[in-house]
Design an enzyme around this catalytic site. Structure first.
Site, PDB file in Angstrom:
ATOM      1  N   LEU A   1      70.893  76.364  25.939  1.00  0.00           N
ATOM      2  CA  LEU A   1      70.574  76.878  27.271  1.00  0.00           C
ATOM      3  C   LEU A   1      70.773  78.392  27.340  1.00  0.00           C
ATOM      4  O   LEU A   1      70.344  79.033  28.293  1.00  0.00           O
ATOM      5  CB  LEU A   1      71.465  76.212  28.325  1.00  0.00           C
ATOM      6  CG  LEU A   1      71.168  74.752  28.619  1.00  0.00           C
ATOM      7  CD1 LEU A   1      72.141  74.219  29.660  1.00  0.00           C
ATOM      8  CD2 LEU A   1      69.736  74.586  29.124  1.00  0.00           C
TER       9      LEU A   1
ATOM     10  N   GLY B   1      75.378  81.883  25.115  1.00  0.00           N
ATOM     11  CA  GLY B   1      75.716  83.157  24.469  1.00  0.00           C
ATOM     12  C   GLY B   1      75.181  84.330  25.277  1.00  0.00           C
ATOM     13  O   GLY B   1      75.859  85.355  25.426  1.00  0.00           O
TER      14      GLY B   1
ATOM     15  N   TYR C   1      69.098  76.590   8.419  1.00  0.00           N
ATOM     16  CA  TYR C   1      68.406  75.535   9.187  1.00  0.00           C
ATOM     17  C   TYR C   1      69.387  74.782  10.089  1.00  0.00           C
ATOM     18  O   TYR C   1      69.017  74.226  11.101  1.00  0.00           O
ATOM     19  CB  TYR C   1      67.716  74.529   8.252  1.00  0.00           C
ATOM     20  CG  TYR C   1      66.445  75.060   7.663  1.00  0.00           C
ATOM     21  CD1 TYR C   1      65.409  75.514   8.485  1.00  0.00           C
ATOM     22  CD2 TYR C   1      66.266  75.108   6.288  1.00  0.00           C
ATOM     23  CE1 TYR C   1      64.242  76.016   7.941  1.00  0.00           C
ATOM     24  CE2 TYR C   1      65.095  75.609   5.732  1.00  0.00           C
ATOM     25  CZ  TYR C   1      64.082  76.050   6.565  1.00  0.00           C
ATOM     26  OH  TYR C   1      62.927  76.552   6.030  1.00  0.00           O
TER      27      TYR C   1
ATOM     28  N   ILE D   1      82.362  64.711  21.362  1.00  0.00           N
ATOM     29  CA  ILE D   1      83.693  64.269  20.939  1.00  0.00           C
ATOM     30  C   ILE D   1      84.502  65.435  20.396  1.00  0.00           C
ATOM     31  O   ILE D   1      85.671  65.623  20.731  1.00  0.00           O
ATOM     32  CB  ILE D   1      83.571  63.159  19.863  1.00  0.00           C
ATOM     33  CG1 ILE D   1      83.029  61.892  20.516  1.00  0.00           C
ATOM     34  CG2 ILE D   1      84.918  62.894  19.178  1.00  0.00           C
ATOM     35  CD1 ILE D   1      82.755  60.769  19.552  1.00  0.00           C
TER      36      ILE D   1
ATOM     37  N   LYS E   1      65.240  68.597  39.401  1.00  0.00           N
ATOM     38  CA  LYS E   1      66.252  67.537  39.488  1.00  0.00           C
ATOM     39  C   LYS E   1      67.662  68.080  39.242  1.00  0.00           C
ATOM     40  O   LYS E   1      67.924  68.704  38.214  1.00  0.00           O
ATOM     41  CB  LYS E   1      65.929  66.453  38.438  1.00  0.00           C
ATOM     42  CG  LYS E   1      64.670  65.672  38.774  1.00  0.00           C
ATOM     43  CD  LYS E   1      64.896  64.863  40.026  1.00  0.00           C
ATOM     44  CE  LYS E   1      63.730  63.953  40.347  1.00  0.00           C
ATOM     45  NZ  LYS E   1      63.891  63.330  41.678  1.00  0.00           N
TER      46      LYS E   1
ATOM     47  N   GLY F   1      68.488  86.703   1.747  1.00  0.00           N
ATOM     48  CA  GLY F   1      68.516  85.281   1.405  1.00  0.00           C
ATOM     49  C   GLY F   1      69.289  85.008   0.139  1.00  0.00           C
ATOM     50  O   GLY F   1      69.863  85.914  -0.480  1.00  0.00           O
TER      51      GLY F   1
ATOM     52  N   CYS G   1      68.960  93.538   1.793  1.00  0.00           N
ATOM     53  CA  CYS G   1      69.821  92.757   0.906  1.00  0.00           C
ATOM     54  C   CYS G   1      68.993  92.088  -0.198  1.00  0.00           C
ATOM     55  O   CYS G   1      68.524  92.785  -1.080  1.00  0.00           O
ATOM     56  CB  CYS G   1      70.671  91.778   1.699  1.00  0.00           C
ATOM     57  SG  CYS G   1      72.206  91.401   0.832  1.00  0.00           S
TER      58      CYS G   1
ATOM     59  N   HIS H   1      73.279  95.260   5.512  1.00  0.00           N
ATOM     60  CA  HIS H   1      72.510  94.657   6.614  1.00  0.00           C
ATOM     61  C   HIS H   1      72.566  95.554   7.850  1.00  0.00           C
ATOM     62  O   HIS H   1      73.463  95.385   8.684  1.00  0.00           O
ATOM     63  CB  HIS H   1      73.096  93.292   6.976  1.00  0.00           C
ATOM     64  CG  HIS H   1      72.904  92.247   5.932  1.00  0.00           C
ATOM     65  ND1 HIS H   1      71.895  91.325   5.983  1.00  0.00           N
ATOM     66  CD2 HIS H   1      73.607  91.993   4.801  1.00  0.00           C
ATOM     67  CE1 HIS H   1      71.984  90.531   4.927  1.00  0.00           C
ATOM     68  NE2 HIS H   1      73.012  90.913   4.195  1.00  0.00           N
TER      69      HIS H   1
ATOM     70  N   GLU I   1      70.806  95.407  10.370  1.00  0.00           N
ATOM     71  CA  GLU I   1      70.473  94.653  11.590  1.00  0.00           C
ATOM     72  C   GLU I   1      71.712  94.242  12.385  1.00  0.00           C
ATOM     73  O   GLU I   1      71.634  94.015  13.582  1.00  0.00           O
ATOM     74  CB  GLU I   1      69.621  93.423  11.256  1.00  0.00           C
ATOM     75  CG  GLU I   1      70.316  92.271  10.539  1.00  0.00           C
ATOM     76  CD  GLU I   1      70.334  92.399   9.024  1.00  0.00           C
ATOM     77  OE1 GLU I   1      70.202  93.533   8.519  1.00  0.00           O
ATOM     78  OE2 GLU I   1      70.502  91.370   8.336  1.00  0.00           O
TER      79      GLU I   1
HETATM   80  N1  GLN Z   1      71.677  86.567  -2.748  1.00  0.00           N
HETATM   81  C1  GLN Z   1      71.889  87.984  -2.784  1.00  0.00           C
HETATM   82  C2  GLN Z   1      73.308  88.324  -3.197  1.00  0.00           C
HETATM   83  O1  GLN Z   1      74.198  87.520  -3.036  1.00  0.00           O
HETATM   84  C3  GLN Z   1      71.531  88.637  -1.481  1.00  0.00           C
HETATM   85  C4  GLN Z   1      72.336  88.168  -0.319  1.00  0.00           C
HETATM   86  C5  GLN Z   1      71.738  88.497   1.023  1.00  0.00           C
HETATM   87  O2  GLN Z   1      70.534  88.702   1.147  1.00  0.00           O
HETATM   88  N2  GLN Z   1      72.540  88.494   2.064  1.00  0.00           N
HETATM   89  O3  GLN Z   1      73.567  89.400  -3.635  1.00  0.00           O
END
Ligand code: GLN
Length: 580
Positions: free
Chosen positions: A43, A46, A82, A174, A212, A378, A405, A554, A556
């Site tokens: 909802l 956050g 996911y 729970i 409702k 990733g 990264c 990162h 971001e």
């Molecule tokens: N898998 C890569 C590493 O561990 C990059 C990690 C990531 O993209 N956060 O260095």
């Protein structure tokens, strides 16, 4: 008779002692706001928590927002995106829930490891204490030992005017029961210094053409059944709720009418704080606590931002090349692109490109019309060849590209394969035996066997090479909007050595292999940001191209509404120019 009297006096004294004990544990002047959710998940608890934080901050209060997640993992670091969306990383190196990203983007206040707690961490602390023998032979139980540990963390040791605690999940789960019990106790012990905000859903039934309120009534009953009377209800709705309907909810749920606010769907989440302010959510909280409400803050920088957002119409198409086809998986990257777009007066239109489906044959058509590409972070083999193909295409076509990264690592591998001529170049994460391990495991990682919380995490320094595109991006002059509005510890930390020193957050085990640095530099990919202590390469760029930059960190995670990140700003500007 006398016995009963003594017993009741004793219980009264115990309860009072308990109360003053809690008050002592809590900071004398700190007020506590608990945010729970009912009916369904997703909802936007956050966003509501972040909005309350923003509104109180605008009134000059020192605020912190924390998230308590009832799942048993110690942190979301080991969770598949996911399952849980993006894993957000704090400056002090905690892998946390993505809601902390909202908290930081809204308030500009850095969160820490104390702002993200799970059932796993609570139990671990209690069990560790039990093993040490600290409980002196007592039976360890959910109540009081687990609830006491939850309460201790909810109260916080550091001094704030307001501590906002959001509890993940939905009432009735729970696993959230101990958290609700802790809130019940705190509410009783802190009296007016604690306020409970409950977020519920008011569905619209098309067939009946009616909104409702029954699910909300049930959800509040459930909460009351746990001994918690909500002070404020925030009703999520797709349609406007009229006063009669709010009055009905107020009456059924024992909540004042002025404390029933609605959170209608907004064109942007950043509209939520001003919408909540308009309905007096912050004023209602202050009144409940007994603090004079005072004037409504103008929130000019925020409103200026919203104005900019409404006016940013020209679309700039950005490809997000990644493997998780899920909105939340790259949440902070998406938001950073959006924010940087708005400050560049354009609308960043993000197109998810599944890297598993990208081939040499279809890359041109997949990236057709794109003004820029982000190669996503990733882990693991799946989808990396598509990322490498995309990086090759954007490099050879001179399309602005931002590798983050793993994305940066893929840019480096692509360059080795197609420019340096090492066809087998790879990361030792994907191929342990490759002869050309241009991305290799960091030395300190080699002896680590445990998975959870063992990566290189949190903020580290990085020194930028003068004259590089990256250094140019971080220079404050082209981004005056960065310095308006609220104060935030910018990545700019001052100067040390030759170049500009920045501080950025990390989450990785592998790094650029410095053995190859000279070859790369000669062939045109420059290492323009390095850690001053370890020499680890943090930023690579190809200066001959329009905008081709990869960061091991990162960026971001530190982009906020009032301070969009300099690299995203510069990237979007390049994309905007490219699309023109
Ligand atoms: N898998 C890569 C590493 O561990 C990059 C990690 C990531 O993209 N956060 O260095």
């Amino acid at each position: 008779m006398v016995c009963v009297w003594i017993f009741s006096k004793m219980s009264y004294l115990c309860a009072e002692l308990n109360k003053s004990d809690t008050r002592r544990q809590a900071n004398m002047n700190t007020k506590y706001i608990f945010v729970t959710g009912g009916v369904v998940s997703s909802l936007g608890k956050g966003i509501i928590s972040a909005s309350i934080g923003k509104l109180l901050q605008a009134r000059g209060y020192k605020v912190t927002i924390q998230k308590f997640d009832p799942y048993i993992n110690i942190d979301p670091g080991t969770l598949n995106p996911y399952e849980h969306g993006e894993c957000y990383v704090t400056e002090d190196g905690m892998e946390t829930d993505l809601d902390l990203g909202h908290y930081e983007r809204f308030t500009g206040i850095c969160t820490t490891r104390n702002n993200s707690i799970t059932t796993g961490r609570i139990y671990k602390a209690v069990i560790d204490r039990e093993r040490r023998g600290d409980y002196l032979g007592k039976t360890i139980q959910v109540v009081p030992h687990i609830t006491d540990e939850i309460k201790r963390r909810m109260l916080r040791e550091d001094a704030f005017d307001f501590v906002i605690t959001e509890v993940g999940g939905t009432i009735g789960d729970i696993e959230s029961a101990p958290f609700m019990e802790a809130i019940r106790q705190l509410r009783w012990q802190l009296g007016r210094d604690a306020v409970c905000v409950h977020l519920t859903y008011v569905p619209y039934l098309k067939a009946a053409d009616e909104l409702k309120t029954k699910p909300t009534q049930h959800s509040v009953k459930e909460l009351q059944g746990m001994g918690i009377q909500p002070d404020i209800l925030v009703l999520r709705t797709e349609r406007h709720l009229d006063d009669a309907l709010r009055l009905k909810v107020a009456g059924f749920c024992n909540v004042d009418l002025e404390c029933v606010v609605q959170s209608e769907d907004m064109p942007s989440i950043y509209e939520v704080p001003v919408n909540m302010q308009k309905q007096g959510l912050d004023a209602a909280i202050l009144r409940k606590i007994g603090i004079p409400v005072g004037e409504t803050p103008a929130m000019k920088p925020w409103r200026d931002f919203l104005e900019k957002q409404r006016n940013a119409k020209r679309e700039v198409h950005i490809a997000l090349v990644g493997k998780y086809d899920l909105q939340d998986a790259y949440k902070s990257i998406r938001e950073s692109l959006n924010l940087a777009g708005i400050y560049n007066d354009v609308k960043a239109k993000i197109h998810f490109i599944n890297s598993e489906e990208v081939t040499k044959e279809n890359v041109a058509s997949r990236l057709e019309g794109m003004a820029g590409a982000v190669i996503c972070p990733g882990f693991g083999q799946r989808g990396i060849e598509g990322k490498i193909i995309a990086a090759e295409y954007t490099r050879t076509q001179n399309i602005p590209t931002f590798g983050i990264c793993l994305g940066m690592q893929m840019m480096v591998i692509e360059f080795a394969r197609n420019v340096l001529g090492y066809k087998d170049a790879n990361s030792s994460e994907m191929d342990e035996k490759t002869l050309h391990n241009v991305i290799d495991m960091m030395e300190e990682q080699k002896s680590i066997t445990q998975m959870g919380g063992t990566m290189r995490l949190g903020a580290y320094e990085c020194e930028l090479k003068e004259g590089s595109k990256a250094a140019e991006a971080y220079r404050p002059t082209p981004f005056p909007s960065l310095y308006g509005g609220e104060k935030k510890a910018l990545p700019l930390e001052g100067e040390r050595g030759e170049g500009l020193l920045i501080k950025e957050r990390h989450r990785h085990r592998y790094e650029f292999n410095n053995k190859y640095q000279e070859e790369y530099e000669k062939a045109g990919m420059k290492c323009v940001g390095t850690n001053p202590d370890t020499n680890l390469v943090e930023i690579v760029e190809v200066p001959s191209l329009k905008w081709y930059i990869g960061t091991q960190f990162h960026p971001e995670y530190s982009s906020t509404v009032l301070h969009p990140h300099p690299l995203f700003m510069s990237f979007i500007r390049a994309c905007s120019e490219y699309s023109e």
